[in-house]
Design a protein around this motif. Sequence first.
Motif, mmCIF file in Angstrom:
data_model
loop_
_atom_site.group_PDB
_atom_site.id
_atom_site.type_symbol
_atom_site.label_atom_id
_atom_site.label_comp_id
_atom_site.label_asym_id
_atom_site.label_seq_id
_atom_site.Cartn_x
_atom_site.Cartn_y
_atom_site.Cartn_z
ATOM 1 N N ASP A 79 2.615 -5.642 17.191
ATOM 2 C CA ASP A 79 1.697 -5.776 16.480
ATOM 3 C C ASP A 79 0.862 -4.584 15.838
ATOM 4 N N MET A 80 1.328 -3.757 16.262
ATOM 5 C CA MET A 80 0.958 -2.281 15.512
ATOM 6 C C MET A 80 1.586 -1.879 14.188
ATOM 7 N N SER A 81 2.976 -2.562 14.279
ATOM 8 C CA SER A 81 3.625 -1.668 13.031
ATOM 9 C C SER A 81 3.088 -2.919 11.866
ATOM 10 N N ALA A 82 2.741 -4.880 12.087
ATOM 11 C CA ALA A 82 2.272 -5.382 10.925
ATOM 12 C C ALA A 82 0.739 -4.971 10.666
ATOM 13 N N ARG A 83 0.029 -4.001 11.181
ATOM 14 C CA ARG A 83 -1.168 -3.458 11.004
ATOM 15 C C ARG A 83 -0.750 -2.723 10.805
ATOM 16 N N LEU A 84 -0.402 -1.875 10.266
ATOM 17 C CA LEU A 84 -0.102 -0.182 9.692
ATOM 18 C C LEU A 84 0.632 -0.956 8.125
ATOM 19 N N MET A 85 1.556 -1.925 8.012
ATOM 20 C CA MET A 85 1.829 -2.312 6.720
ATOM 21 C C MET A 85 0.933 -3.031 5.843
ATOM 22 N N ARG A 86 -0.547 -4.201 6.906
ATOM 23 C CA ARG A 86 -1.061 -4.697 6.118
ATOM 24 C C ARG A 86 -2.485 -3.456 5.612
ATOM 25 N N THR A 87 -2.213 -2.569 6.522
ATOM 26 C CA THR A 87 -3.167 -1.272 5.562
ATOM 27 C C THR A 87 -2.417 -1.202 4.183
ATOM 28 N N LEU A 88 -1.198 -0.506 4.651
ATOM 29 C CA LEU A 88 -1.002 -0.149 3.783
ATOM 30 C C LEU A 88 -0.505 -0.490 1.947
ATOM 31 N N GLU A 89 -0.686 -2.202 2.065
ATOM 32 C CA GLU A 89 -0.601 -3.190 1.107
ATOM 33 C C GLU A 89 -2.290 -2.520 1.022
ATOM 34 N N ARG A 90 -3.261 -1.594 1.013
ATOM 35 C CA ARG A 90 -4.417 -2.245 -0.064
ATOM 36 C C ARG A 90 -4.139 -0.801 -0.967
ATOM 37 N N PHE A 91 -2.460 0.271 -1.096
ATOM 38 C CA PHE A 91 -2.698 1.631 -1.787
ATOM 39 C C PHE A 91 -1.661 1.382 -3.035
ATOM 40 N N ALA A 92 -1.144 -0.051 -3.230
ATOM 41 C CA ALA A 92 0.373 -0.160 -3.268
ATOM 42 C C ALA A 92 0.666 -1.771 -3.845
ATOM 43 N N PRO A 93 1.416 -1.924 -5.432
ATOM 44 C CA PRO A 93 0.586 -3.292 -5.345
ATOM 45 C C PRO A 93 2.502 -4.015 -4.840
ATOM 46 N N ARG A 94 3.105 -2.770 -4.343
ATOM 47 C CA ARG A 94 4.594 -3.509 -3.780
ATOM 48 C C ARG A 94 4.858 -2.449 -2.588
ATOM 49 N N VAL A 95 4.781 -2.592 -1.719
ATOM 50 C CA VAL A 95 5.088 -2.548 0.227
ATOM 51 C C VAL A 95 6.644 -2.834 0.385
ATOM 52 N N ALA A 121 -2.414 10.510 -1.489
ATOM 53 C CA ALA A 121 -1.614 10.529 0.127
ATOM 54 C C ALA A 121 -2.240 10.816 1.273
ATOM 55 N N SER A 122 -2.790 11.823 0.513
ATOM 56 C CA SER A 122 -4.303 12.291 2.000
ATOM 57 C C SER A 122 -5.135 10.393 1.716
ATOM 58 N N ALA A 123 -5.943 9.925 1.304
ATOM 59 C CA ALA A 123 -6.564 8.940 1.483
ATOM 60 C C ALA A 123 -5.603 7.671 2.059
ATOM 61 N N ILE A 124 -3.982 8.213 2.017
ATOM 62 C CA ILE A 124 -3.947 6.869 2.934
ATOM 63 C C ILE A 124 -3.449 7.037 4.363
ATOM 64 N N ARG A 125 -2.737 8.693 4.287
ATOM 65 C CA ARG A 125 -3.216 9.119 5.959
ATOM 66 C C ARG A 125 -4.601 9.020 6.848
ATOM 67 N N THR A 126 -5.973 9.115 5.715
ATOM 68 C CA THR A 126 -6.676 9.508 6.207
ATOM 69 C C THR A 126 -7.205 7.921 6.661
ATOM 70 N N THR A 127 -6.903 6.288 6.303
ATOM 71 C CA THR A 127 -7.473 5.260 6.267
ATOM 72 C C THR A 127 -6.304 4.455 6.977
ATOM 73 N N VAL A 128 -4.992 4.747 7.038
ATOM 74 C CA VAL A 128 -4.304 4.257 8.556
ATOM 75 C C VAL A 128 -4.755 5.120 9.933
ATOM 76 N N ARG A 129 -5.468 6.443 9.638
ATOM 77 C CA ARG A 129 -5.574 6.869 10.591
ATOM 78 C C ARG A 129 -6.780 6.201 11.249
ATOM 79 N N ARG A 130 -8.180 5.763 10.401
ATOM 80 C CA ARG A 130 -8.958 5.591 11.177
ATOM 81 C C ARG A 130 -8.963 3.999 11.289
ATOM 82 N N ASP A 131 -8.608 3.203 10.548
ATOM 83 C CA ASP A 131 -8.330 1.717 11.014
ATOM 84 C C ASP A 131 -6.942 1.557 11.762
#
Length: 425
Positions: A79-95, A121-131
């Motif tokens: 479940d945590m993996s699914a949350r991680l991947m959904r968060t990454l989808e905000r930053f690129a058109p293809r994950v 890249a820093s924005a991705i790390r910050t958002t993933v850590r926060r969310d």
Amino acid sequence: MKALVDADSFYVSCERVFRPLLNGRPVVVLSNNDGCLISCSREAKALGLRVGQPYFEAAGLLTLHGGEALSANFSLYTDMSARLMRTLERFAPRVQVYSIDEAFLDGGSRLPTGGEWADWASAIRTTVRRDTGLPVSIGVAPSHVLAKLACEKQAKHSAEGIGILIDPTVIFRALEETPVEAVWGIAERLGQRLKRAGLWTAAQFARAPDPLIRRLTSLTELRLAWELRGVPTLDPGDIRAPRKTIFCSRTFAVPTRRWEELREAVATYTARAAERLRAQRSEAGAVRVAIRTGLFHPDEPFHGDAAFVRLPAPSAHTPTLTAASIHALQTIYRPGFAYARAEVLLAELSDARTHPTNLFDPEDEAKRVRSIRLMNAMDRINAEYGRDTVWTAICGRGVLRRLRQANRSPRYTTCWEELPIARAS
């Protein structure tokens, strides 16, 4: 440009999200039945602990340094993996999800260029850590293989957790420092072959003439060389070749002397292996079954044996494979012994898509097609509603299917009865 996002010590990090007191302490996560280490925090690695190490070897050192060992909690990790991947989808058109804790982000038109890569890249790390609460490392480069190298050689060893390979001089220096067998997608045996040809480093491999690489390797490895040159030619899935054998085994939480329980265990492991077999679109031509008693019970007599059964025709049909594995088990089982482990190996794998059509026996061909449809239906149901929603009756629900999980954390995100409770102080 490509980016690889890799969650740091993923299983341990998932546990720490809900138990912050584990931060800064040596923490390991154990395999099924609490047998071996499958994830280690940085603090645990600093003590010399390693993935794959038996837990009994690590227990004393963990206790001495105030560490903790946790039983695997795969419901939470998935479940945590699914949350991680959904968060990454905000930053690129293809994950592209590569594994439970890794994903590639494809540049596309929405991503920045030039000196802004580090900020992105820093924005991705910050958002993933926060969310999600998960720490991640990120490698950015012109190709998938270079992004993997940037993540492993730079990001994981820097305080920022970011590695960027864009400048040709920096790329060349990184390739010079990387042994050829350490290149993602090059196994140890192939690495030895390349070394015999004088290609000792990733830089030498990348600069080698294409005809030489093609003569020594396959087309996939030639594409790897192009990836090291900064030219994206591979999909990440191309690097992960189908397995040549599929193995499923387990040490039982409680040894058994009963034939019925041992048969259920072997049938269950065969079903698990068959699922993986169909997932990579393969068929098995043979089945190997092995059983043994415990290794650390000197008062109990020891018995261990294995049997190999070849199928009349390659198959991915669970009942067919199960019948073969049970037949193998019957030839090696001996009454009176306390069996502690069973193993099932599917061998002689072939591509299911190349299975020849039986033009001379339409009834047999129709039966094969029906079995394929049945297995596909079972796989779809279990994928949608959870593992073992549908199973073959011989697998049963015996005691050997219960895992030893002495220290499993609650399934915080997937079980109503185990949701975390916030209390006012």
